[in-house]
Design an enzyme around this catalytic site. Sequence first.
Site, PDB file in Angstrom:
ATOM      1  N   HIS A   1       1.869   4.818  -2.791  1.00 24.26           N
ATOM      2  CA  HIS A   1       2.071   6.246  -2.545  1.00 24.26           C
ATOM      3  C   HIS A   1       3.499   6.659  -2.911  1.00 24.26           C
ATOM      4  CE1 HIS A   1      -1.754   6.579  -0.575  1.00 24.26           C
ATOM      5  NE2 HIS A   1      -1.408   5.860   0.482  1.00 24.26           N
TER       6      HIS A   1
ATOM      7  N   HIS B   1       0.840  -1.205   0.000  1.00 28.60           N
ATOM      8  CA  HIS B   1       0.000   0.000   0.000  1.00 28.60           C
ATOM      9  C   HIS B   1       0.876   1.257   0.000  1.00 28.60           C
ATOM     10  CE1 HIS B   1      -3.437   2.567   1.502  1.00 28.60           C
ATOM     11  NE2 HIS B   1      -2.405   3.271   1.948  1.00 28.60           N
ATOM     12  N   GLU B   2       1.816   1.311   0.938  1.00 26.61           N
ATOM     13  CA  GLU B   2       2.672   2.493   1.038  1.00 26.61           C
ATOM     14  C   GLU B   2       3.567   2.634  -0.190  1.00 26.61           C
ATOM     15  OE1 GLU B   2       2.079   4.638   3.175  1.00 26.61           O
ATOM     16  OE2 GLU B   2       0.771   3.434   4.456  1.00 26.61           O
TER      17      GLU B   2
END
Length: 444
Positions: A17, A13-14
């Site tokens: 970003h 997920h990170e």
Amino acid sequence: MFALGLMFSIAFHEAGHFWWARKFGMRVPQFMVGFGPTVYSRRRGETEYGVKAVPLGGYIRIVGMIPPAEEGESKRATRMRSFIAEVRGQALNDVRPSDRDRVFYKKPWWQRVIVMFAGPFHNLVLAVVFFTVVLTGFGIPEITTTIRTVPECVLPAGAATAGAEDPCSIPITPEGALCEPGAAGCALPVRSPAAEAGLRPEDTIVALDGEPVPQETDVGWEQVQEAIRVSADEPVVFTVERDGERLDLPVTPIENEVYLSEDGEQTRVVGYVGISPLQTEVRQSLTEVPGHFGDIVVRSVDRLLEIPERVPQLFRAAFLGEERDPLGPIGVVGVSRISGEVFAFEEFSATQKIGYFIQLLAGMNLVLFLFNLLPIYPLDGGHVAGALYEKARSVVARLRGRPDPGPFDIARLMPVAYAVAGLFIGLSLLLLVADIVNPVRLAG
């Protein structure tokens, strides 16, 4: 095992970003998985990569997430303005003179939308991949017309002997209470119609009263259920296949009163035989995956929307000893416990255990995707909503012949962010207590 899967999902997920932030030239000084004290970290280039002690989330730190105060902003001192100014100051302390256009708030709105959407999108990718693996590689459980169990006797709901090794040999009252042999209304439980007729586990039902039963999964068993329901006290001839031979066994379903509503006010008398079906794992084709995944998304959205109304029951289960709702919210500890029970469950094959584990990870990633896209600051969806609002405000200003208002001051939403964070922490602690003292169990 589940903790590793959770940490991988958070890191992925990170990474969504992080990759897009770097691609658009933003400076990212930290990439962390977990919260709390740092367990391990290493700096590469301008970014510190690390793992923290509590694997319940993660973050990347992009400089300039909060813009400077807007011109003309009131300087009148209030507690709220002082709080916002303090938060803004802490965020701007990360900005170096050399950062210039590398700060988040100076990037075009569409770049900020992509950066903030990329994290949840990565969870969606994992959910799609994992569910596809489960559906096509392991299959989903579907009901066959083969009998799995045949109870020897019929016990009233909530019978005191339900957990006994041989409940059929213990006398009870019609209400299911223990009693002394010879007392009025005290007798051994009646034999189940299925056992009385000679039905056995692994018998396959191929016809009812001479009418063939479809052997298609789910469809055939639904026909068997309906035939039993409408035939209370009326004999039905079950044609079963046993060891390569076909046998005709007359079965007379007994009356059974069932509830038609949760409040118990509406009931109906239906037939009862006392058999349960065997399930089999049926692999799905790739063309069937989108339909199944769509159904899963709809159910997941419904579950998220139901969380507020299920919190009171969760509180009672955690602190007042009420039975835990198996359909209610469950935390990371609860999911980890269920994962452990799956691997310890002897009736599951190794393939079923692996499939169930992958399904847990798929469901968790889907929830992370949906939850993070809620348009509430500080969630990713809140940042996306802020960028979209900024663009809409800019378009309206241009149409009115006015100057561009500039970046949306998300610092003004910090009180909302702290309130949301407080609610989330409170729910997490409530789930933690419930998962420890009154957990949802795989086998009840």
